[in-house]
Design a protein around this motif. Structure first.
Motif, mmCIF file in Angstrom:
data_model
loop_
_atom_site.group_PDB
_atom_site.id
_atom_site.type_symbol
_atom_site.label_atom_id
_atom_site.label_comp_id
_atom_site.label_asym_id
_atom_site.label_seq_id
_atom_site.Cartn_x
_atom_site.Cartn_y
_atom_site.Cartn_z
ATOM 1 N N THR A 165 -1.665 0.857 -5.151
ATOM 2 C CA THR A 165 -3.107 0.647 -5.050
ATOM 3 C C THR A 165 -3.849 1.592 -5.995
ATOM 4 N N THR A 190 -5.006 -3.631 -4.163
ATOM 5 C CA THR A 190 -6.127 -2.706 -3.990
ATOM 6 C C THR A 190 -6.234 -2.180 -2.570
ATOM 7 N N CYS A 249 0.831 -1.212 0.000
ATOM 8 C CA CYS A 249 0.000 0.000 0.000
ATOM 9 C C CYS A 249 0.862 1.257 0.000
#
Length: 141
Positions: A57, A84, A34
């Motif tokens: 992401t 994601t 992330c």
């Protein structure tokens, strides 16, 4: 256990990097999960740990994420992962009214955005990220 380390670091990148420089073997497989910071910060991690990959992401799809656009443009494909961080970060091209949470299928929007920023095909991005995932996690297909 000889497993990759997954790092989710927010607003403490310098401290986290210093800890890892002191405590983690240089060649250990690391997934910087992330990632939302600048390329300059990413480069410090990439230089310090040759088996580290950076996960981007759908935040890279946001117009306001200019530092992340630069990271996506400049990072080598062999160090990139797609993710994601579901249920967070709905891609900018998806209506917030149509969907309130992200899901793993939306990683394709990250691949599209990275491909556009790098001026390469989505297929190249997907192929590289598949290979990176297999290498980092020891997955044999």
């Amino acid at each position: 256990m000889n497993k990759p380390i997954i790092i989710h670091c927010r607003d403490a990148e310098e401290d986290c990097l210093q800890i890892f420089l002191e405590e983690c073997p240089q060649n250990w497989p690391i997934h910087l999960h992330c990632y939302t910071n600048s390329y300059n910060c990413a480069q410090k991690w990439l230089n310090a740990f040759p088996n580290l990959c950076i996960g981007l992401t759908p935040k890279v799809t946001y117009k306001s994420s200019t530092a992340l656009h630069d990271t996506a443009h400049r990072i080598s494909l062999d160090r990139l992962l797609l993710e994601t961080d579901a249920p967070y970060f709905i891609p900018s091209m998806v209506s917030q009214n149509a969907m309130v949470t992200s899901h793993p299928g939306m990683a394709f929007t990250v691949a599209e955005t990275v491909a556009n920023l790098k001026n390469i095909s989505v297929k190249e991005v997907l192929k590289a990220c598949l290979e990176n995932t297999q290498r980092l996690y020891g997955i044999k297909l």
